[in-house]
Design a protein around this motif. Sequence first.
Motif, mmCIF file in Angstrom:
data_model
loop_
_atom_site.group_PDB
_atom_site.id
_atom_site.type_symbol
_atom_site.label_atom_id
_atom_site.label_comp_id
_atom_site.label_asym_id
_atom_site.label_seq_id
_atom_site.Cartn_x
_atom_site.Cartn_y
_atom_site.Cartn_z
ATOM 1 N N ALA A 38 44.620 -34.809 -59.130
ATOM 2 C CA ALA A 38 45.268 -35.430 -60.299
ATOM 3 C C ALA A 38 46.313 -36.449 -59.870
ATOM 4 C CB ALA A 38 45.927 -34.356 -61.164
ATOM 5 N N ALA A 39 46.427 -37.499 -60.663
ATOM 6 C CA ALA A 39 47.469 -38.496 -60.411
ATOM 7 C C ALA A 39 48.847 -37.848 -60.596
ATOM 8 C CB ALA A 39 47.297 -39.692 -61.332
ATOM 9 N N ASP A 40 48.973 -37.041 -61.641
ATOM 10 C CA ASP A 40 50.207 -36.282 -61.871
ATOM 11 C C ASP A 40 50.011 -34.913 -61.238
ATOM 12 O OD1 ASP A 40 52.658 -35.390 -62.783
ATOM 13 O OD2 ASP A 40 51.961 -35.053 -64.839
ATOM 14 N N TRP A 41 50.204 -34.842 -59.913
ATOM 15 C CA TRP A 41 49.833 -33.669 -59.125
ATOM 16 C C TRP A 41 50.877 -32.572 -59.068
ATOM 17 C CZ3 TRP A 41 52.998 -32.819 -54.952
ATOM 18 C CH2 TRP A 41 53.773 -33.898 -54.522
ATOM 19 N N ARG A 42 52.126 -32.887 -59.315
ATOM 20 C CA ARG A 42 53.183 -31.882 -59.148
ATOM 21 C C ARG A 42 52.997 -30.627 -60.017
ATOM 22 N NH1 ARG A 42 55.706 -36.498 -57.556
ATOM 23 N NH2 ARG A 42 56.952 -36.327 -55.669
ATOM 24 N N PRO A 43 52.533 -30.761 -61.269
ATOM 25 C CA PRO A 43 52.321 -29.536 -62.059
ATOM 26 C C PRO A 43 51.242 -28.612 -61.488
ATOM 27 C CG PRO A 43 52.453 -31.450 -63.506
ATOM 28 C CD PRO A 43 52.398 -31.970 -62.094
ATOM 29 N N LEU A 44 50.421 -29.115 -60.579
ATOM 30 C CA LEU A 44 49.376 -28.280 -59.986
ATOM 31 C C LEU A 44 49.876 -27.435 -58.814
ATOM 32 C CD1 LEU A 44 46.360 -30.760 -59.908
ATOM 33 C CD2 LEU A 44 46.817 -28.931 -61.542
ATOM 34 N N MET A 45 51.072 -27.726 -58.325
ATOM 35 C CA MET A 45 51.538 -27.046 -57.115
ATOM 36 C C MET A 45 51.666 -25.533 -57.292
ATOM 37 S SD MET A 45 51.521 -29.053 -54.643
ATOM 38 C CE MET A 45 52.377 -28.014 -53.467
ATOM 39 N N GLU A 46 52.268 -25.068 -58.363
ATOM 40 C CA GLU A 46 52.431 -23.626 -58.540
ATOM 41 C C GLU A 46 51.082 -22.935 -58.738
ATOM 42 O OE1 GLU A 46 54.597 -20.543 -57.751
ATOM 43 O OE2 GLU A 46 55.421 -22.561 -57.736
ATOM 44 N N PRO A 47 50.184 -23.481 -59.585
ATOM 45 C CA PRO A 47 48.856 -22.855 -59.682
ATOM 46 C C PRO A 47 48.111 -22.851 -58.345
ATOM 47 C CG PRO A 47 49.199 -24.324 -61.546
ATOM 48 C CD PRO A 47 50.358 -24.528 -60.603
ATOM 49 N N LEU A 48 48.253 -23.894 -57.538
ATOM 50 C CA LEU A 48 47.597 -23.916 -56.234
ATOM 51 C C LEU A 48 48.190 -22.872 -55.299
ATOM 52 C CD1 LEU A 48 47.027 -27.724 -55.612
ATOM 53 C CD2 LEU A 48 45.261 -25.947 -55.656
ATOM 54 N N ARG A 49 49.493 -22.714 -55.330
ATOM 55 C CA ARG A 49 50.130 -21.686 -54.495
ATOM 56 C C ARG A 49 49.665 -20.288 -54.930
ATOM 57 N NH1 ARG A 49 55.174 -23.669 -51.757
ATOM 58 N NH2 ARG A 49 56.097 -21.613 -51.969
#
Length: 85
Positions: A38-49
């Motif tokens: 995603a271009a706006d990738w920061r919101p994905l960090m917690e789900p990825l962790r």
Amino acid sequence: MTAPKPTDVQLRDALLGKAQACRPGTTFCPSEVARSLAADWRPLMEPLRDTARELAREGRLRVTQKGESLDLGVPWRGPIRLSLA
């Protein structure tokens, strides 16, 4: 219009795909996967962790910080690195 949020399956597949594409013994940051999704990738960090934690519990990924394996039962702080288990 915003892009749809990746599903849990897509997050798992992306993490495992990145781990399998790395040379043996090398690690990667989950932000590399987030940026690819995603271009706006920061919101994905917690789900990825969270997904990385699940994959580590399954014995599929290794999660490290400063070269040391992390305890899967406690909250993580700071940058982490991932690799195939």
